[in-house]
Design a protein around this motif. Structure first.
Motif: not given
Length: 313
Positions: A138-151, A192-203
């Motif tokens: 029941x793990x997680x994937x964290x994707x490193x984002x950036x505020x630049x994506x909004x620009x 599909x009812x997966x227990x895996x979490x996918x989240x995005x974060x930025x520094x």
């Protein structure tokens, strides 16, 4: 003292780009919380030196090194297969990134625009390889984002930037693609009812010169005049690592959410937005993911492009 990661004893977390910068601090903070860390890095000799320094800095730390070049899909798949052979995998932090791309457009070994391949496509291929392992924990994937994506306004018919390339545009668009992939993966896992979490974060706005020393593991560089000018709105990369660590470990961090510094540029890790249907949904203000990132139409289009590019369809 501020936010600290919960106890991660017995958990295994892999971090790409773990031998330098924010990735190194993510790895250090996870090791301090008790996690068994896997350093995914291109230069394995440097990775082994960092792993040794990490064990010296954190008594009892468990650290191993797996090679990955995220610009190379074969390397990403091989690293994913190595992770899949571990007894368990509780989280994958997709952090590695090319910030200052080449002045002229270059392509990866697979023929994809280099910054896009390094920052997004390789991480999708890696994630695909470990989803079954993450499902078991029941793990997680964290994707490193950036505020630049909004620009940047995405070029849906030219995500490879065959026209109008610039290093800045390549970076910003690759981060928009990263956001969209993280959120679209959430939608598909939830469907599909997966227990895996996918989240995005930025520094936020994070500088190496503002981070503290950490034994032989990290020594902050001497600040430049430009660094000093940025101090009023910046924080150290040790603080910039916190949102990704929060997304990877905090029980209350939910799939589909976006986490960053509370103040947008700096501050304690906080919920800063997310996709429709999750707590905190939206593209809130300075520190949010941006409306295009959370748009399901954009997500579906980016997913279709990226899975084809990675040979996953």
């Amino acid at each position: 003292m501020g936010w600290q990661a919960p106890n991660m004893d017995g958990r295994t977390i892999a971090v790409t780009g773990a031998s330098s910068g924010i990735g190194l601090w993510i790895t250090l903070l996870l090791a301090r919380a008790g996690a068994d860390v896997v350093l995914l890095c291109r230069d394995t000799r440097r990775g082994e030196r960092v792993a040794t320094a990490l064990r010296d800095e954190v008594r009892g730390a468990s650290a191993r090194v797996v090679r990955i070049d995220t610009s190379d899909l074969t390397s990403a798949r091989e690293a994913g297969a190595a992770l899949a052979r571990l007894p368990r995998l509780d989280a994958l932090v997709n952090n590695a990134g090319l910030v200052g791309g080449p002045a002229r457009r270059e392509v990866s070994a697979d023929g994809h625009e280099l910054t896009l391949a390094t920052n997004a496509l390789g991480h999708l291929a890696l994630t695909h390889e470990v989803l079954e392992s993450l499902e078991r924990s029941s793990g997680r994937v964290v994707w490193m984002g950036s505020m630049s994506a909004k620009l940047v306004r995405p070029a849906p018919d030219d995500l490879e930037l065959e026209h109008g390339y610039s290093p800045w545009r390549a970076y910003a668009q690759s981060k928009l693609v990263t956001h969209a992939l993280g959120f679209e993966l959430h939608r598909r896992l939830a469907a599909r009812g997966s227990t895996v979490r996918s989240l995005v974060a930025h520094p936020g706005y994070s500088l190496p010169a503002l981070a503290p020393s950490a034994g032989t593991l990290f020594t902050p560089p001497r600040p430049t005049a430009l660094d000093r000018l940025q101090y009023p709105w910046a924080q150290g990369i040790d603080r910039g690592a916190l949102p990704a660590v929060y997304a990877a470990t905090a029980p209350e961090a939910l799939s589909g959410q976006f986490h960053g510094p509370r103040g947008g540029l700096r501050g304690e890790p906080a919920l800063s937005g997310g996709v429709a249907g999750v707590e905190g949904a939206g593209s809130h203000g300075t520190g949010g993911p941006g409306r295009r990132s959370v748009d399901p139409v954009v997500g579906a289009a980016v997913w279709s492009f990226a899975t084809r590019a990675c040979g996953l369809t």
